[in-house]
Design an enzyme around this catalytic site. Sequence first.
Site, PDB file in Angstrom:
ATOM      1  CE  LYS A 175      -1.627   3.095   2.575  1.00 59.63           C
ATOM      2  NZ  LYS A 175      -1.751   4.251   1.659  1.00 59.63           N
ATOM      3  CD  GLU A 250      13.258   1.238  10.091  1.00 56.88           C
ATOM      4  OE1 GLU A 250      13.660   2.199  10.783  1.00 56.88           O
ATOM      5  OE2 GLU A 250      13.735   0.100  10.181  1.00 56.88           O
ATOM      6  CB  CYS A 284      13.320   9.292   7.883  1.00 53.74           C
ATOM      7  SG  CYS A 284      14.338   8.148   6.996  1.00 53.74           S
ATOM      8  CD  GLU A 385       9.917  13.541  11.427  1.00 53.28           C
ATOM      9  OE1 GLU A 385       8.804  13.032  11.612  1.00 53.28           O
ATOM     10  OE2 GLU A 385      10.871  12.949  10.913  1.00 53.28           O
TER      11      GLU A 385
HETATM   12  P1  NAP Z   1       2.247   8.601   7.667  1.00 57.00           P
HETATM   13  O1  NAP Z   1       1.130   9.548   7.671  1.00 57.00           O
HETATM   14  O2  NAP Z   1       2.507   7.818   8.883  1.00 57.00           O
HETATM   15  O3  NAP Z   1       1.972   7.641   6.421  1.00 57.00           O
HETATM   16  C1  NAP Z   1       2.794   6.555   6.082  1.00 57.00           C
HETATM   17  C2  NAP Z   1       1.950   5.487   5.432  1.00 57.00           C
HETATM   18  O4  NAP Z   1       1.025   4.978   6.385  1.00 57.00           O
HETATM   19  C3  NAP Z   1       1.117   5.977   4.256  1.00 57.00           C
HETATM   20  O5  NAP Z   1       1.047   4.965   3.289  1.00 57.00           O
HETATM   21  C4  NAP Z   1      -0.232   6.206   4.901  1.00 57.00           C
HETATM   22  O6  NAP Z   1      -1.303   6.185   3.993  1.00 57.00           O
HETATM   23  C5  NAP Z   1      -0.295   5.051   5.852  1.00 57.00           C
HETATM   24  N1  NAP Z   1      -1.244   5.216   6.945  1.00 57.00           N
HETATM   25  C6  NAP Z   1      -1.775   6.370   7.446  1.00 57.00           C
HETATM   26  N2  NAP Z   1      -2.628   6.088   8.445  1.00 57.00           N
HETATM   27  C7  NAP Z   1      -2.648   4.744   8.593  1.00 57.00           C
HETATM   28  C8  NAP Z   1      -3.341   3.860   9.466  1.00 57.00           C
HETATM   29  N3  NAP Z   1      -4.160   4.306  10.408  1.00 57.00           N
HETATM   30  N4  NAP Z   1      -3.133   2.533   9.334  1.00 57.00           N
HETATM   31  C9  NAP Z   1      -2.288   2.068   8.414  1.00 57.00           C
HETATM   32  N5  NAP Z   1      -1.615   2.849   7.545  1.00 57.00           N
HETATM   33  C10 NAP Z   1      -1.775   4.183   7.641  1.00 57.00           C
HETATM   34  O7  NAP Z   1       3.627   9.264   7.341  1.00 57.00           O
HETATM   35  P2  NAP Z   1       3.914  10.295   6.213  1.00 57.00           P
HETATM   36  O8  NAP Z   1       3.383  11.582   6.693  1.00 57.00           O
HETATM   37  O9  NAP Z   1       3.454   9.770   4.907  1.00 57.00           O
HETATM   38  O10 NAP Z   1       5.523  10.271   6.139  1.00 57.00           O
HETATM   39  C11 NAP Z   1       6.321  11.138   6.862  1.00 57.00           C
HETATM   40  C12 NAP Z   1       6.929  10.429   8.041  1.00 57.00           C
HETATM   41  O11 NAP Z   1       7.641   9.276   7.656  1.00 57.00           O
HETATM   42  C13 NAP Z   1       7.937  11.268   8.761  1.00 57.00           C
HETATM   43  O12 NAP Z   1       7.644  11.242  10.128  1.00 57.00           O
HETATM   44  C14 NAP Z   1       9.275  10.580   8.506  1.00 57.00           C
HETATM   45  O13 NAP Z   1      10.253  10.768   9.455  1.00 57.00           O
HETATM   46  C15 NAP Z   1       8.863   9.186   8.378  1.00 57.00           C
HETATM   47  N6  NAP Z   1       9.853   8.402   7.630  1.00 57.00           N
HETATM   48  C16 NAP Z   1      10.681   7.559   8.300  1.00 57.00           C
HETATM   49  C17 NAP Z   1      11.624   6.809   7.623  1.00 57.00           C
HETATM   50  C18 NAP Z   1      12.518   5.857   8.359  1.00 57.00           C
HETATM   51  O14 NAP Z   1      13.097   5.000   7.728  1.00 57.00           O
HETATM   52  N7  NAP Z   1      12.650   5.942   9.668  1.00 57.00           N
HETATM   53  C19 NAP Z   1      11.742   6.920   6.246  1.00 57.00           C
HETATM   54  C20 NAP Z   1      10.889   7.789   5.582  1.00 57.00           C
HETATM   55  C21 NAP Z   1       9.941   8.525   6.292  1.00 57.00           C
HETATM   56  P3  NAP Z   1      -1.932   7.565   3.419  1.00 57.00           P
HETATM   57  O15 NAP Z   1      -1.131   7.925   2.254  1.00 57.00           O
HETATM   58  O16 NAP Z   1      -3.306   7.196   3.061  1.00 57.00           O
HETATM   59  O17 NAP Z   1      -1.878   8.576   4.521  1.00 57.00           O
END
Ligand code: NAP
Length: 485
Positions: A175, A250, A284, A385
């Site tokens: 997904k 992650e 990230c 963040e």
């Molecule tokens: P996010 O809102 O957590 O979304 C990540 C993924 O999870 C998306 O595919 C999202 O779908 C899905 N998602 C959202 N709500 C969910 C739920 N309730 N149940 C299951 N899946 C769900 O994060 P983001 O805003 O896209 O990304 C930014 C964050 O990613 C930052 O905090 C960054 O630090 C972190 N990040 C970490 C790493 C690492 O390796 N540590 C690498 C890259 C990014 P939707 O598109 O529908 O919202």
Amino acid sequence: MSVTHLNCLNGAWVPSAGGETYEQRNPADLAQVTARFQKSTLADTRAAVAAAKQAFPAWARLSVYERAEHLNRALQLMKERVEAIAAVITAENGKTLKEARGEVVSAIKEMEFQINEGVRLGGEMLPTAQAGVLAYQIRRPIGPVAVIAPWNFPFNVPARKITPALMAGNTCVLKPAQLTSGAGVEFVRLYVDAGLPPGVLNLVTGSGKLIGDELVTHPDIHAITFTGSTEVGMAIHEKAAPGLKRTQLEMGGKNPLVVLADADLEAAAASAALAAFACAGQWCISTSRAIVHRSVLAPFLELLKGHVAKIVVGAGTEAATTMGPVCGEAQLKGVLKGIEKAKAEGAKLLCGGQQLMDGGKGAGCFVAPTVFTDVTPEMSIAQEEIFGPVLAVMAFDDFEEAITIANGVRYGLGASIYTRDLARAMEFVNRIEAGLAHVNMHTAYKEPQFSFGGVKLSGHGIPEAGKTGIEFFTEHKTIFIQPVA
Ligand code: NAP
Ligand code: MG
């Protein structure tokens, strides 16, 4: 007219049973719809899981060399399609074409490494207490795995997760993030075109809250690998717990770069500017805090300002651009809110601090590269963040204070120190609470043969990449054999 992409279920490209789609807009120009995707329903998601479940036994029974052959065919196509995939990433995410190409090349390297690790995945044989008994342990696949991907590395993250999952003999449902579903489509297309057996890798696009949640709680999904925000990661972990599913999370970071008085200041400033503003600060492991010895603060800021002044903000498709927009309207609002909060709390702007509107940029999500000084450790800009092109600079007086500030956040992903003092550097790498620590290198440096993952609220579960990359996707089995005549 933009193209409408389909889901991939059981090897076939199909529309959602619900008949609805959603659109994706170019963050460099929100008026432009890049593509439309299936707004998948619970029924689509269940069909994807059913396909992964059905495909699992036969895929798991293949020899690891046969699985490697399939993956190598997809890898070959990836190498042939670098430019086309990079164009999709830039259109959806906003990063420059150079950065997007870099993402695909990095996916290729990670995939190559993980295919080879998969082929080498061995067990262990040990002597036993019983004479004549043969005893050994092996790794087995877990079953269908859910892969929930973010938008900041929409192609590389699926590659890093799915390659070891498939090599170990699992099947997957991907997904992608709604903001960057096209990168997920391009990723799955490689495997379909390479002739992967149907059902081994499935794709559903749509809402994380709806279909992501269904994947996490579905009884036939045995493990969830997720990259995204700490908030969503923690919620996934809770929802997976009643089913005793394993999770690999992650998540976010607030990565520090510590500059001691004896540092090569030019190198430190160049690193800070690179890792704070590459991909518009949406790595990230971006540097989001520079923690600088007070005696070298003024020259460090001068050098930093010089590097930031050279950043050319614009559409990622333009050759001169070195920093693209942030990824979408919600992200733009979040970054600007973080900037306003920092101002209100008393941080001082060295540069940037606003949305860019000149030369048509107002149609997109462009933020000036922003540096705050006079930041204190308790300010929200030092703790939360922002995930955008914003760097918080803090001063310290002694080494202990630097360590305390660096560790004084809930995250622990990447961390760097700049110094010529080897003893201090060693003390830093030993005491810093982070999954990756660097000396005289920027916070985001990584290589595919090493594990990648955070501690504290940045990561949970067995880390991705490196030799641990495949571990998460395997269970152990121990075997005792007593031969009888
Ligand atoms: P996010 O809102 O957590 O979304 C990540 C993924 O999870 C998306 O595919 C999202 O779908 C899905 N998602 C959202 N709500 C969910 C739920 N309730 N149940 C299951 N899946 C769900 O994060 P983001 O805003 O896209 O990304 C930014 C964050 O990613 C930052 O905090 C960054 O630090 C972190 N990040 C970490 C790493 C690492 O390796 N540590 C690498 C890259 C990014 P939707 O598109 O529908 O919202
Ligand atoms: Mg989100």
